[in-house]
Design an enzyme around this catalytic site. Sequence first.
Site, PDB file in Angstrom:
ATOM      1  CB  CYS A   2     -12.396  10.023  10.602  1.00  0.00           C
ATOM      2  SG  CYS A   2     -11.527   8.509  11.017  1.00  0.00           S
ATOM      3  NE  ARG A  27     -12.561  14.038   6.170  1.00  0.00           N
ATOM      4  CZ  ARG A  27     -11.415  14.538   5.728  1.00  0.00           C
ATOM      5  NH1 ARG A  27     -11.397  15.208   4.603  1.00  0.00           N
ATOM      6  NH2 ARG A  27     -10.312  14.386   6.417  1.00  0.00           N
ATOM      7  CD1 TRP A  76      -9.787   5.295   6.300  1.00  0.00           C
ATOM      8  CD2 TRP A  76     -11.622   4.798   5.145  1.00  0.00           C
ATOM      9  NE1 TRP A  76      -9.404   4.583   5.197  1.00  0.00           N
ATOM     10  CE2 TRP A  76     -10.511   4.263   4.475  1.00  0.00           C
ATOM     11  CE3 TRP A  76     -12.892   4.603   4.593  1.00  0.00           C
ATOM     12  CZ2 TRP A  76     -10.627   3.551   3.279  1.00  0.00           C
ATOM     13  CZ3 TRP A  76     -12.994   3.908   3.408  1.00  0.00           C
ATOM     14  CH2 TRP A  76     -11.873   3.394   2.768  1.00  0.00           C
ATOM     15  CG  ASN A 100      -9.518  13.075  10.373  1.00  0.00           C
ATOM     16  OD1 ASN A 100      -9.168  11.939  10.036  1.00  0.00           O
ATOM     17  ND2 ASN A 100      -9.391  14.124   9.585  1.00  0.00           N
ATOM     18  N   GLY A 101      -7.378  11.296  12.413  1.00  0.00           N
ATOM     19  CA  GLY A 101      -5.926  11.271  12.263  1.00  0.00           C
ATOM     20  C   GLY A 101      -5.358  10.015  12.893  1.00  0.00           C
ATOM     21  CD  GLU A 476      -1.730   2.679 -12.829  1.00  0.00           C
ATOM     22  OE1 GLU A 476      -2.014   1.522 -13.138  1.00  0.00           O
ATOM     23  OE2 GLU A 476      -2.555   3.488 -12.365  1.00  0.00           O
ATOM     24  CE  LYS A 480      -5.295   4.948 -13.782  1.00  0.00           C
ATOM     25  NZ  LYS A 480      -5.230   4.068 -12.663  1.00  0.00           N
ATOM     26  CD  GLU A 483      -8.728   3.400 -15.363  1.00  0.00           C
ATOM     27  OE1 GLU A 483      -7.851   3.648 -14.547  1.00  0.00           O
ATOM     28  OE2 GLU A 483      -9.636   2.577 -15.152  1.00  0.00           O
ATOM     29  CG  HIS A 499      12.397  -8.363 -30.330  1.00  0.00           C
ATOM     30  ND1 HIS A 499      13.298  -9.149 -31.009  1.00  0.00           N
ATOM     31  CD2 HIS A 499      13.088  -7.789 -29.319  1.00  0.00           C
ATOM     32  CE1 HIS A 499      14.477  -9.083 -30.417  1.00  0.00           C
ATOM     33  NE2 HIS A 499      14.374  -8.246 -29.382  1.00  0.00           N
ATOM     34  CE  LYS A 596     -12.231   3.408  -6.791  1.00  0.00           C
ATOM     35  NZ  LYS A 596     -10.999   3.779  -7.523  1.00  0.00           N
TER      36      LYS A 596
HETATM   37  O1  M6R Z   1     -10.101  -2.639  -5.959  1.00  0.00           O
HETATM   38  P1  M6R Z   1      -8.958  -3.275  -6.674  1.00  0.00           P
HETATM   39  O2  M6R Z   1      -7.666  -2.597  -6.424  1.00  0.00           O
HETATM   40  O3  M6R Z   1      -8.864  -4.751  -6.444  1.00  0.00           O
HETATM   41  O4  M6R Z   1      -9.298  -3.062  -8.214  1.00  0.00           O
HETATM   42  C1  M6R Z   1      -8.492  -3.608  -9.212  1.00  0.00           C
HETATM   43  C2  M6R Z   1      -8.810  -2.996 -10.539  1.00  0.00           C
HETATM   44  O5  M6R Z   1     -10.151  -3.237 -10.887  1.00  0.00           O
HETATM   45  C3  M6R Z   1      -8.557  -1.489 -10.559  1.00  0.00           C
HETATM   46  O6  M6R Z   1      -7.247  -1.196 -10.199  1.00  0.00           O
HETATM   47  C4  M6R Z   1      -8.841  -0.910 -11.962  1.00  0.00           C
HETATM   48  O7  M6R Z   1      -7.889  -1.368 -12.850  1.00  0.00           O
HETATM   49  C5  M6R Z   1      -8.857   0.627 -11.881  1.00  0.00           C
HETATM   50  N1  M6R Z   1      -9.987   1.136 -12.572  1.00  0.00           N
HETATM   51  C6  M6R Z   1      -7.647   1.249 -12.465  1.00  0.00           C
HETATM   52  O8  M6R Z   1      -7.676   2.623 -12.435  1.00  0.00           O
END
Ligand code: M6R
Length: 601
Positions: A2, A27, A76, A100-101, A476, A480, A483, A499, A596
């Site tokens: 928060c 936050r 939050w 906050n906490g 992952e 990363k 993207e 293979h 996002k």
């Molecule tokens: O909000 P979510 O965790 O459901 O989102 C899932 C994916 O869209 C998200 O993880 C996406 O792959 C990210 N951009 C990865 O960094």
Amino acid sequence: MCGIIGYTGSENVKDVLLDALELLEYRGYDSAGIAVKDETSHVTNVYKCAGRVSDLRAICDSKKILSACGIGHTRWATHGGVTDQNAHPHQQGKVTLVHNGIIENYRELIADYDLQEILHSETDSEVVVHMMDYYYKKEKNLQKALERVITRIEGSYALCIVSTEHPDEVVVAKKASPLVIGRTEDASVAASDIPALLAYTKDVYFLDDLEMAVLKKDSITFYNKDGKEITKEMTTIPYDMEAAQKNGFDTYMLKEINEQPHVIQETLRGRIFEHSIVLDELKDVDFNKFNKVYYVACGTAYHAGLCGASILERATRLPVLTQVASEFRYNDPIIDEKTLCIFVSQSGETADTLAALKLANEKGCTTIAVTNVLGSTISREAQHTLYTCAGPEIAVASTKAYTTQLVLLTLIALYIADKRGDTVDTDLMEQLNNLPEYVSKLIDDEAIFENYAKTLKDKHDCYFIGRSLDYASVLEGALKLKEVSYVHADAYIAGELKHGPIALIEPGTVVIAVATQPHVAAKTISNIQETIARGAEVILFTVEGQEVSGVENIYYLPNINPLLQSVLVAIPLQLIAYHTACIKGCDVDKPRNLAKSVTVE
Ligand code: M6R
């Protein structure tokens, strides 16, 4: 996470508090509130609501508020839903506070101070205001009362407190939650973060854990936990407002990578108690009735699901499947009331994950959501919801949400195993608590990973390989990298190289290998040799003590429980992706074509 603010000075505090809360809104943004001292009656008036700071501003604008001292909060939520009542400030008797906490021992405190019948909200924070009121009546001094309260509360807190009897005074304290204090010519101000102070001053003081301060219009006095007056060194902030919102980091992604030790700690807070896992959100589930478990998610959350599934399967020997949500919903999955479905989503709004969750509910499954956003649609649709405590994640590329998902999914796996009567690995439980420290040390090695990123600067492709749990980590890592830096990256199960994918390896191809799982590390390392023989430039992440020869770039991770290695190796892979993107001049926080929260199919 928060945001809090406390101010005493000459300006109209309503505007000071609301402006600061807007800056702190990143936050937390599910509710907001302020408490201001009425200049004539000295009563402390509280204005608060569920919703954004703009909603609070609308409420305050309709009132005549004249005051130069007050406190504010943007929430939050962690304990209790998003309601007006759960919003801060909380008030009891003459005392009003914002927090906050997370107060870990709030249940015990409710019993000790006989608060069962008198709490107005579902928050852990309200317990603190009742304790403050109790001690304030005895001490008649806010700082002395606070001194007594902090000897009893456990967990994390930053507190700003006012009392009707001390019209221009704000008392503050902190432990494991941030609090910065600033001084201007005619005001003293405290806030969770530097941006909220920068409009007034660049000269600040940082409170250490268990320290307190009394803020008055023309002075600040600091105290240690025993109430002894201390002096604090002033720091001048060397950056401007824009940089400050990123806490001095160039980008949100880097800021969020650096927040991981703290948010992992927050996600673990109060969850491990004397060799057992505390997940009260799941206390009504009969885990013995399931014959199958599904983890369903998208993108990074899916990779976290793969790890969680593997840990659960090993711990319970139940059949566990992991599916991408967009596949699950259209593949007519074989699910019924004996199926447990766990949905993982940072935003809690991803359309495919939500649709998959609705399908599982319709089919009579037990559904659990693991999400980061309180009140999100997925959190409301699921029968049971657990929150990662990552705080708002602004960068499109998920970093801190991923590692906190890994931590929470590990806790869930151990909890389920325990409830089913399986043997729980207590060593794993203990080592979870050490993760923040290990993650912090890895972040300290950023320069090494930045150097690895230089290898990728002019490359079009990069291949990631790993086996077992390391396969989820390389998936992952590859996501990363692609993207944020637009380098084409693919992840392969190391045993599958021969293979087909090995045909792609030519002199100069970069291969990032992860070999942290003892039962297969040697196998992955021989697969690396096959790529080196074809001219690949290899970067290897393995654990201390693992025998390796002929690999030029090796980073040794600490040799902790293998099931936790996915949390550790995530850090260098995030930093490699980040620095590759920076070197290439990419917009790290807003990669092209990506959003996002993906709320469309
Ligand atoms: O909000 P979510 O965790 O459901 O989102 C899932 C994916 O869209 C998200 O993880 C996406 O792959 C990210 N951009 C990865 O960094």
